[in-house]
Scaffold this active site. Sequence first.
Site: not given
Length: 373
Positions: A64, A318
Amino acid sequence: MSQRGEHQESKKELERSPSETMKAEESYEEDKVPKSEDWRPPSVFGAADLKNRAVGLYNIGQTCCLNSLLQVFFMNIHFTKILRRISVPVCGTRRKNVPYQMLLLLEKMQHGKQKAVSPRELAICLLAHGVTMFVQYDAAQLFLTLWNLLKKQMKNPELVEKLSDLYTISVQEHLACQTCSSETKRNSSMLTLPVSLLDSGFHMLKTLEECLQCFFHPEELTGHNMCFCEHCGKKTPFWQSVKLVHLPQILTIHLKRFCFGRSAYIHKISNCLPFPQDLDFSAVLTEQQCQAYDNEKAAWQYELFAVVAHSGSTSCGHYCAYIRSLTECKWYCFNDSFVEQVSWDDVKSTYGHSDLSWGQTAYLLFYMKKNPQ
């Protein structure tokens, strides 16, 4: 995790493990690429053109952070103009050439019909250069790594210079003895401005402008931090400061949200820190904090281009990217394979909030000059 992060989790059919992705994706073989050294992809102007639609990148295993940074690069037309001018590497070196693999990925995004593509070949290329994949990364660290690899492997000196002009910040470091006033100066360059969210007394700063002012504020070196002065012949108190000389077309600001606490463990500062859409850098600093001519400072008018946001903790988190299309002037959220148009209020949600441990907080800010010279 934020609502957008939860949406990401609900789209599991779009996400694959590294092994599944490598089996499912059609590999981009070198022998399918034209061999001419003069070859250029026919119409790769940049994902920022959004000719077809915004295209996502599959998360092939904790990528990510990489995906978010790639989208920031690809949505910047000024960067893709440089990328399009690279020479095709000789056979046998293409799989290990980062600029070339980025160009192939950009072309794949531009001309593919999928809503998302895999960065598999680029990930393999980065592995060949010792960049560990499929682990959690710090976005500021990975941004520096990618930029250094790009600069190192672009063989055309003109393109290297253009890449440097696009991102490099020039400063002058000052060190002055408080006893005899002797001073040393050193010119240096930076890729990002790493600004603290806390002042010298460990109090939270309230705005981005305050963080920038604090970064350029002189620091007093006393006690065990004293320096040896050649004129005085002993260790004396010093003033240490950084003065701004030149700002690039893309100004990258690193908000230092990860820091050591009293327990010696790294923790995340999730407190709210507003940042403006428009930033007049010449109005932020004093005359004493600048080492630039008036015509240079007159060009320090910036507009927010992208935000790389982090959600989660230091051990489990994330990344996603909020980016403003330069052609449409609309904001998009790039969350791995999921891409959607968002509002400025959505971008402002990354200001942070101390009560939201999994809330999104801005970590890297990318500002673009309004009127580049």
